[in-house]
Scaffold this active site. Structure first.
Site, mmCIF file in Angstrom:
data_model
loop_
_atom_site.group_PDB
_atom_site.id
_atom_site.type_symbol
_atom_site.label_atom_id
_atom_site.label_comp_id
_atom_site.label_asym_id
_atom_site.label_seq_id
_atom_site.Cartn_x
_atom_site.Cartn_y
_atom_site.Cartn_z
ATOM 1 N N SER A 124 100.411 56.771 47.166
ATOM 2 C CA SER A 124 100.091 55.726 47.912
ATOM 3 C C SER A 124 101.213 54.836 48.424
ATOM 4 O O SER A 124 102.387 55.215 47.539
ATOM 5 C CB SER A 124 99.448 54.602 46.986
ATOM 6 O OG SER A 124 99.512 53.243 47.465
ATOM 7 N N TYR A 149 98.105 50.410 38.503
ATOM 8 C CA TYR A 149 97.552 51.365 39.646
ATOM 9 C C TYR A 149 98.604 51.881 40.241
ATOM 10 O O TYR A 149 99.080 53.096 40.504
ATOM 11 C CB TYR A 149 96.609 50.759 40.721
ATOM 12 C CG TYR A 149 96.422 51.566 41.812
ATOM 13 C CD1 TYR A 149 95.528 52.820 41.671
ATOM 14 C CD2 TYR A 149 97.039 51.043 43.153
ATOM 15 C CE1 TYR A 149 95.810 53.795 42.836
ATOM 16 C CE2 TYR A 149 96.862 52.098 44.064
ATOM 17 C CZ TYR A 149 96.001 53.043 44.122
ATOM 18 O OH TYR A 149 96.392 53.836 45.309
ATOM 19 N N LYS A 153 100.671 56.029 40.072
ATOM 20 C CA LYS A 153 101.010 56.957 41.132
ATOM 21 C C LYS A 153 102.537 57.200 41.258
ATOM 22 O O LYS A 153 102.845 58.584 41.209
ATOM 23 C CB LYS A 153 100.622 56.153 42.642
ATOM 24 C CG LYS A 153 99.264 55.879 42.645
ATOM 25 C CD LYS A 153 98.424 57.270 42.992
ATOM 26 C CE LYS A 153 96.970 57.163 42.749
ATOM 27 N NZ LYS A 153 96.317 58.450 42.755
ATOM 28 N N ASP A 296 100.793 39.986 46.993
ATOM 29 C CA ASP A 296 100.757 40.520 48.300
ATOM 30 C C ASP A 296 102.161 40.599 48.897
ATOM 31 O O ASP A 296 102.937 39.678 48.496
ATOM 32 C CB ASP A 296 99.930 39.810 49.012
ATOM 33 C CG ASP A 296 98.412 40.371 49.207
ATOM 34 O OD1 ASP A 296 98.232 41.696 48.609
ATOM 35 O OD2 ASP A 296 97.634 39.604 49.845
HETATM 36 C C1 UD1 Z 1 95.887 47.426 48.608
HETATM 37 C C2 UD1 Z 1 96.749 47.712 47.431
HETATM 38 C C3 UD1 Z 1 97.267 49.346 47.500
HETATM 39 C C4 UD1 Z 1 95.970 50.096 47.661
HETATM 40 C C5 UD1 Z 1 95.221 49.686 48.864
HETATM 41 C C6 UD1 Z 1 93.865 50.525 49.239
HETATM 42 C C7 UD1 Z 1 98.050 45.915 46.532
HETATM 43 C C8 UD1 Z 1 99.667 45.329 46.296
HETATM 44 N N1 UD1 Z 1 98.131 46.952 47.187
HETATM 45 O O1 UD1 Z 1 96.834 47.230 49.546
HETATM 46 O O2 UD1 Z 1 97.927 49.592 46.289
HETATM 47 O O3 UD1 Z 1 96.297 51.493 47.874
HETATM 48 O O4 UD1 Z 1 94.794 48.386 48.693
HETATM 49 O O5 UD1 Z 1 93.398 50.514 50.388
HETATM 50 O O6 UD1 Z 1 97.173 45.390 45.860
HETATM 51 N N2 UD1 Z 1 93.401 40.476 52.751
HETATM 52 C C9 UD1 Z 1 92.767 39.202 53.474
HETATM 53 N N3 UD1 Z 1 91.665 38.630 52.736
HETATM 54 C C10 UD1 Z 1 90.950 40.041 51.945
HETATM 55 C C11 UD1 Z 1 91.702 40.954 51.498
HETATM 56 C C12 UD1 Z 1 92.725 41.528 52.181
HETATM 57 O O7 UD1 Z 1 93.697 38.426 53.912
HETATM 58 O O8 UD1 Z 1 89.663 39.415 51.298
HETATM 59 C C13 UD1 Z 1 94.601 40.656 53.365
HETATM 60 C C14 UD1 Z 1 95.995 41.016 52.333
HETATM 61 O O9 UD1 Z 1 96.382 39.869 51.834
HETATM 62 C C15 UD1 Z 1 96.622 42.007 53.195
HETATM 63 C C16 UD1 Z 1 95.597 42.502 54.060
HETATM 64 O O10 UD1 Z 1 94.589 41.895 54.170
HETATM 65 O O11 UD1 Z 1 97.575 41.052 53.756
HETATM 66 C C17 UD1 Z 1 95.463 44.247 53.491
HETATM 67 O O12 UD1 Z 1 94.817 43.795 52.187
HETATM 68 P P1 UD1 Z 1 94.145 45.305 51.321
HETATM 69 O O13 UD1 Z 1 93.018 45.666 52.363
HETATM 70 O O14 UD1 Z 1 93.664 44.379 50.092
HETATM 71 O O15 UD1 Z 1 95.241 46.158 51.188
HETATM 72 P P2 UD1 Z 1 96.778 46.176 50.697
HETATM 73 O O16 UD1 Z 1 97.010 44.863 49.974
HETATM 74 O O17 UD1 Z 1 97.851 46.494 51.690
#
Ligand code: UD1
Length: 336
Positions: A124, A149, A153, A296
């Site tokens: 990842s 997690y 990896k 984040d």
């Molecule tokens: C996360 C994990 C990563 C994992 C991936 C799986 C972390 C630091 N990273 O990535 O290890 O492989 O998920 O796909 O946790 N967001 C919102 N609202 C929500 C959910 C997310 O605003 O309800 C935003 C987050 O702040 C971020 C973006 O959407 O900016 C993507 O979030 P997410 O889908 O959770 O992925 P990652 O955090 O990039």
């Protein structure tokens, strides 16, 4: 070529099995069904019209692995079997290190015994921690992971590097995924986590379908174009194809350890994803801005050059396809 796919009924695993079967590989799946459903096996059989051997169990079970390697003439392994919930990994580190690291040691031991030394490992972009610069290259520093997690990896990557150093007859591809979303265009397989999703796309889908009332956008004060987090979303079907390209590199060239980013090289913000989803699916996704989510980062997207040059890998599907296919899968599976 016969490929053992561990975690083959999960989200990325099932899409990869589909591509493998379509491209003429034989597939043996090992899955403990802890985060997947046996229905996916039937769906894969229907989608591909191919035979699939299936073993239910966990990779920690050395006897079962031995049995599989004795029964099936395995040529290579693609290892997806791992837990992936970031938040849960913080509260259950031993579970995560056992299931994501100890299991790999068992797999490597059995692979060594049966002289099967071709492995594609599911890693990842989380191994880069909080990247100093974007786009991220494979040669950029790894470490400073923020949760067990991510660290699991990183540990496995190190184990594989040490293994290769000790025995260069191994052929290993470590694939660092960015943010896989979307679903198979048939709508038969996809991602639909139980309960309240932690990741963005599954959450958007549940708001759009009325299952959840409103999306919380975690912060709009990042140093990005609209203040919301930017990520490199990649269609899961493209990602699956990347595995086949990596495997065929190991088949052809042999004797190396390779690391590739699998992303598109393009970053989209949370609000980009919401507005594209609304546009292509003709639905409203209500959202509210809330506090940043701890851990984040502002921006994370790949330099996708190495995979393009060395594997010929290039994402063919765009953000609109990802939004359309993610929703199509959920609607299709709700109807039943
Ligand atoms: C996360 C994990 C990563 C994992 C991936 C799986 C972390 C630091 N990273 O990535 O290890 O492989 O998920 O796909 O946790 N967001 C919102 N609202 C929500 C959910 C997310 O605003 O309800 C935003 C987050 O702040 C971020 C973006 O959407 O900016 C993507 O979030 P997410 O889908 O959770 O992925 P990652 O955090 O990039």
């Amino acid at each position: 070529m016969k490929v053992l796919v561990t975690g083959g009924l999960g989200y990325i695993g099932s899409h990869t099995c589909c591509e493998l079967l379509d491209q003429g590989y034989e597939v043996v799946i090992l899955d403990d069904l802890s985060n997947s459903s046996i229905d996916v096996l039937d769906k894969l059989r229907k989608l591909t019209h191919k035979e699939i051997s299936f073993y239910q169990g966990n990779m920690i079970d050395e006897e079962l692995l031995e049995h599989i390697f004795q029964e099936e003439k395995i040529d290579a392994v693609i290892d997806f079997a791992a837990y992936k919930a970031v938040g849960e990994s913080v509260s259950k580190p031993i579970l995560y290190y056992t299931n994501n690291v100890s299991t790999v040691l068992v797999l490597l031991k059995v692979m060594t015994k049966y002289e099967v030394k071709k492995l594609v490992f599911s890693s990842s972009a989380t191994v880069y921690g909080d990247p100093k610069t974007v786009p991220i290259k494979e040669s950029d520093p790894v470490g400073n992971t923020t949760n067990p997690y991510g660290t699991s990896k990183l540990f496995v990557e190190q184990i594989l590097k040490d293994l290769y150093r000790s025995d260069s007859s191994w052929d290993i591809a470590i694939l660092r995924y960015f943010n896989p979303i979307g679903a198979h265009p048939s709508g038969m397989i996809g991602e639909n986590p139980k309960g309240i999703p932690a990741n963005l796309m599954p959450y958007i889908v549940k708001v759009a379908s009325g299952e959840l009332p409103c999306l919380s956008v975690f912060g709009n004060d990042y140093d990005t174009k609209d203040g919301t987090g930017v990520r490199d979303y990649i269609h899961v079907v493209d990602l699956a194809k990347g595995h086949i390209q990596a495997l065929s590199k190991l088949e052809k060239e042999g004797q190396g350890l390779y690391i590739y980013n699998l992303g598109t090289g393009v970053g989209y913000s949370v609000l980009d994803l919401v507005s594209t989803f609304e546009k292509v699916n003709h639905v409203h996704v209500p959202y509210q801005i809330v506090e940043r989510r701890p851990g984040d980062i502002a921006e994370c997207f790949a330099d996708a050059t190495k995979a393009k040059e060395e594997l010929g890998f290039e994402a063919a599907l765009g953000i609109e396809d990802m939004c359309r296919d993610a929703y199509h899968f959920v609607l299709k599976n709700q109807e039943k």
